[in-house]
Every structure is written in structure tokens, then in C-alpha cells.
Enzyme design. Structure first.
Site, PDB file in Angstrom:
ATOM      1  N   ARG A 147       0.529   3.344  -3.868  1.00 45.88           N
ATOM      2  CA  ARG A 147       0.293   4.204  -2.721  1.00 45.88           C
ATOM      3  C   ARG A 147      -0.665   5.315  -3.125  1.00 45.88           C
ATOM      4  O   ARG A 147      -0.601   5.820  -4.256  1.00 45.88           O
ATOM      5  CB  ARG A 147       1.608   4.818  -2.202  1.00 45.88           C
TER       6      ARG A 147
ATOM      7  N   GLU B  79      -5.403   7.340   4.317  1.00 49.93           N
ATOM      8  CA  GLU B  79      -6.030   6.125   4.858  1.00 49.93           C
ATOM      9  C   GLU B  79      -6.180   6.211   6.373  1.00 49.93           C
ATOM     10  O   GLU B  79      -5.319   6.772   7.047  1.00 49.93           O
ATOM     11  CB  GLU B  79      -5.173   4.902   4.483  1.00 49.93           C
TER      12      GLU B  79
ATOM     13  N   HIS C 233      -7.004  -1.492   1.350  1.00 52.48           N
ATOM     14  CA  HIS C 233      -5.553  -1.728   1.388  1.00 52.48           C
ATOM     15  C   HIS C 233      -5.247  -3.178   1.782  1.00 52.48           C
ATOM     16  O   HIS C 233      -4.577  -3.447   2.779  1.00 52.48           O
ATOM     17  CB  HIS C 233      -4.870  -0.755   2.352  1.00 52.48           C
TER      18      HIS C 233
END
Length: 334
Positions: free
Chosen positions: A242, A271, A289
Site C-alpha cells: 500500500r 491514488e 495498481h
């Protein structure tokens, strides 16, 4: 929908979609369960006032989740069914206090995420993406070859978080002849790998630091400036965990200054925003991602999400609860 559970209990609960979902999953919960969709505009308050008391389960993703303020508006909430292994966007502490189950989709994405970690490391050290751009720009000529990169095989690899994904990553690097060490909140019994007492100690003794820990408040900026400086100017950071795990400002600064050699990043602090300073660095590989983003894995994640929802509707339990709100323990490794 009215559900008669295996216990004989009859409950009337609605299903709520929170945030974007994989289109086929969204279609299934709408068709099969008559799920509502939480608005993302100025009608949200009126929607929650009308429907909030009847919502029994939320289906969401690790990118959206159910924060505490939303949970407070769902008084009958019994389960948060999460598509994805990460759940740091859901307030699991409040869920535990209220007896709300939270599920996720572990195991089914382990291989693809581990494959991505290895691929990022190879790309980052060997400059494959940068060399591709070199060719596409027309820079390759008899007089101009691409600069030498770094070898991957035999590099010392440190894994931060030796859970399911961390162990799968270690296995892949072992095939490259890489010595493996790790740090987790506690030493893993029976592990063949060298344990480091702190993240900084781990970083100081490796060439490649791979982040495979979970997100959330417990790991916020676990990889801070001290850890990055311990990794040093010859070290590489690979993050498939993360973005919140890393002090991103410190990371950008050290990459620009040569304080670390390079980074392969699949996740970011905010993000889908990516620091502009990283866009032109050939020492950095940037992915959107996508670590679990294969047809096979996303299908398996979708099925497990539906299986968790079906189990909750049937008997009030879920197949794969997150550790913090289940009796399985509190390990934070992915």
C-alpha cells in the site's frame, strides 16, 4: 431482501454497493440481490436517510471501503464484503466494536501479486521499461547503446511482511539464487529466512527491499526516511503493498538525490495521483495498481466475494474474515 438463515432466523436486509466494482460483480449483485448503489453526489444524505436503516451488508473494494462515518449511518449493518485483499479503507476497529464482520479475498491473488513483485524488481534493476522507451524514441544507434543496468540474480532480498504474499515472493526470488531476509511484527516460526528485528535493520542488510505488508494505521509510514536511508544509494524499493506504508515525500526526495538507486511502484499514497517528479525518472517503474490484475485472478476474487456474501446471508458468517475482526489473530502481513 428477506432471508431465512440456517438458524431459522428471518431477517430483512438490503445489500448496498459502495464505490465502483468490477462491472460483472456490480451486475450480479444488482440482478441477484437487488442491491442498491450509494450515490456519490449531493443526493447521498437523502439516500442514506431513506435506506440506511435497512442496509445489512455492503459490497465494496479496498480502494473505497467503509469509513467510520458511513458505518454510523448504517445502524443495521452486519457485514462489509470486500473485493480485494486490502481493507485499510474500512474502519475495522469500529466494525469490531459493533460486531460487523469484514471479509476480504486472500489467497486467490497471492500468485499474481508475487509475480508482479518479481517482475517489478527485474524491470527496475535491468531498466527494461526505460530501455523500451530508448528504442521507441529512436535513440538506439551504432554509436549509442543503452547504459549498463544491474543484475538481479544473487541480490540480497528483504521482505517486509512475511505473510502469504511475502512467502510467495520469497519463493520466486529463491529461484534466482537470492538470499532472503524478512521483518514482520513477530518472527515466523519455522521460517528458513533470516529475521531482522526492525525495518531499518532489514533495509540496511539488503539490495532489494520488497514491501508486502498490509496497509492501515498500524503500518502508516512504516518505511520512513530512516528505513530508506538505511537501504542506501545502491538499494532498490519494490512496493506492491500500500502507498501508505511509505513516506512518499521522503521516497521522492531520495530518488531525486540518488539516495536510493531506484524503485518499482504499483501503489501510491494518494491514488490515482502519482508524484510528478517521478514521471521522468528512468530509475523508477510506475504501475497503475495492477498487481492482481489478471483475468484469472479477478474472476476468482469475484467468486470469493459472492461466496462471502452468500454465506453471510445464509448464516451470518463469512468464509474469509479479516484478522482484526475475527478470532484468527491480528497478523498484518499480506
Amino acid at each position: 431482501m428477506t432471508v431465512t438463515r440456517t438458524t431459522g432466523e428471518t431477517v430483512t436486509r438490503r445489500i448496498l454497493q459502495v464505490g465502483p466494482l468490477k462491472p460483472s460483480l456490480a451486475a450480479t449483485i444488482a440482478d441477484r440481490y437487488d442491491a442498491l448503489v450509494l450515490p456519490d453526489d449531493d443526493t447521498r444524505s437523502a439516500f442514506l436517510a431513506e435506506h440506511g436503516p435497512s442496509i445489512g451488508a455492503v459490497v465494496t473494494t479496498g480502494r473505497t471501503g467503509v469509513p467510520g462515518e458511513l458505518m454510523a449511518q448504517l445502524p443495521a449493518l452486519g457485514a462489509v464484503i470486500n473485493f480485494g485483499v486490502g481493507y485499510d479503507t474500512t474502519d475495522v476497529e469500529t466494525a469490531a466494536e459493533r460486531g460487523v464482520l469484514v471479509s476480504h479475498t486472500p489467497d486467490v491473488l497471492t500468485d499474481c501479486v508475487a509475480d508482479t513483485a518479481l517482475g517489478l524488481a527485474i524491470d527496475t534493476l535491468r531498466h527494461l521499461s526505460a530501455a523500451d522507451r530508448f528504442v521507441r524514441r529512436g535513440d538506439w544507434s551504432d554509436a549509442a547503446g543503452y547504459p549498463l543496468a544491474r543484475k538481479v540474480s544473487g541480490k540480497r532480498v528483504g521482505i517486509l511482511g512475511l505473510g502469504r504474499i511475502g512467502r510467495a515472493i520469497a519463493t520466486r526470488f529463491e529461484a534466482f539464487g537470492c538470499p532472503i531476509s524478512y521483518h514482520s511484527r513477530r518472527e515466523v516460526p519455522g521460517s528458513p529466512y533470516t529475521y531482522a528485528a526492525t525495518p531499518a535493520e532489514l533495509a540496511a542488510d539488503v539490495d532489494i527491499l520488497v514491501l508486502a505488508t498490509s496497509g492501515g494505521s498500524g503500518t502508516q509510514h512504516l518505511v520512513d526516511r530512516t528505513v530508506l536511508e538505511a537501504l542506501g544509494p545502491d538499494g532498490y524499493l519494490i512496493n506492491i503493498a500500500r502507498g501508505s506504508v511509505v513516506d512518499q515525500d521522503a521516497l521522492v526526495e531520495l530518488l531525486l538525490e540518488g539516495g536510493i538507486a531506484g524503485a518499482g511502484l504499483d501503489v501510491y499514497a494518494d491514488e490515482p495521483e502519482v508524484p510528478e517528479e517521478l514521471m521522468t525518472l528512468d530509475t523508477v517503474v510506475l504501475l497503475p495498481h495492477l498487481a492482481s490484475g489478471t483475468v484469472e485472478t479477478r474472476a476468482a476474487m469475484e467468486q470469493l466475494t459472492l461466496d462471502n456474501l452468500d454465506r453471510w446471508l445464509a448464516d451470518g458468517t463469512v468464509l474469509t474474515p479479516v484478522p482484526e475482526v475475527s478470532p484468527r489473530g491480528a497478523a498484518r502481513s499480506r
